[in-house]
Design a protein around this motif. Structure first.
Motif, short mmCIF file in Angstrom:
data_model
loop_
_atom_site.label_atom_id
_atom_site.label_comp_id
_atom_site.label_asym_id
_atom_site.label_seq_id
_atom_site.Cartn_x
_atom_site.Cartn_y
_atom_site.Cartn_z
N ARG A 1 0.81 -1.23 0.00
CA ARG A 1 0.00 0.00 0.00
C ARG A 1 0.84 1.28 0.00
N VAL A 2 2.14 1.17 0.24
CA VAL A 2 2.95 2.39 0.34
C VAL A 2 3.01 3.10 -1.00
N LYS A 3 3.09 4.43 -0.93
CA LYS A 3 3.11 5.26 -2.13
C LYS A 3 4.21 6.32 -2.10
N ILE B 1 5.36 3.14 7.40
CA ILE B 1 4.99 1.73 7.55
C ILE B 1 6.25 0.93 7.84
N SER C 1 5.79 5.20 3.27
CA SER C 1 4.50 5.48 3.88
C SER C 1 3.39 5.48 2.83
N GLU C 2 2.19 5.35 3.34
CA GLU C 2 1.01 5.38 2.49
C GLU C 2 0.55 6.81 2.25
N ASN C 3 0.83 7.71 3.22
CA ASN C 3 0.33 9.08 3.14
C ASN C 3 1.43 10.14 3.07
#
Length: 127
Positions: A79-81, A101, A94-96
């Protein structure tokens, strides 16, 4: 006459932009080109997946693409972006863009080793 003045102004602006950028014109596609591909492994296992650092969004924050099969190494990592690199050399995924994470420190040699969370131990190496 207004058309001629507008044309002269446009040419002058374009020339000024060229001068400020050292004569190089870079397209948006070139600016968004990925800046690094890495191999992610867990606990020294032979299983691995690809992680690709993308375009820099701001100082230290870049886009990140994680292969779907990375989930086998650490559930939720798919899910990390974002990739955030701090001044001390640590890297957080991190996702946000804010809440990590997984966080890595610089490893001996070329690459990174995770330290948070404590398990699984992940290694991130340039390909």
């Amino acid at each position: 006459m207004k058309l001629l003045a507008g044309l002269v102004t446009s040419v002058a602006l374009f020339g000024g932009v060229q001068f400020l950028h050292g004569g190089a014109v870079q397209s948006a596609a070139e600016e968004a080109a990925p800046s690094g591909t890495y191999r992610l492994t867990a606990n020294g296992d032979e299983a691995a997946c690809a992680v690709q650092r993308g375009a820099e969004l701001s100082d230290g924050l870049s886009l990140l693409r994680v292969a779907p099969n990375c989930r086998k190494l650490m559930p939720g990592i798919e899910r990390v972006k974002f990739w955030r690199e701090e001044a001390d050399g640590t890297v957080a995924f991190s996702e946000n863009g804010i809440d990590p994470i997984v966080t890595f420190s610089v490893a001996d040699g070329d690459g990174y080793e995770s330290y948070a969370p404590a398990a699984p131990l992940l290694a991130l190496n340039n390909e």
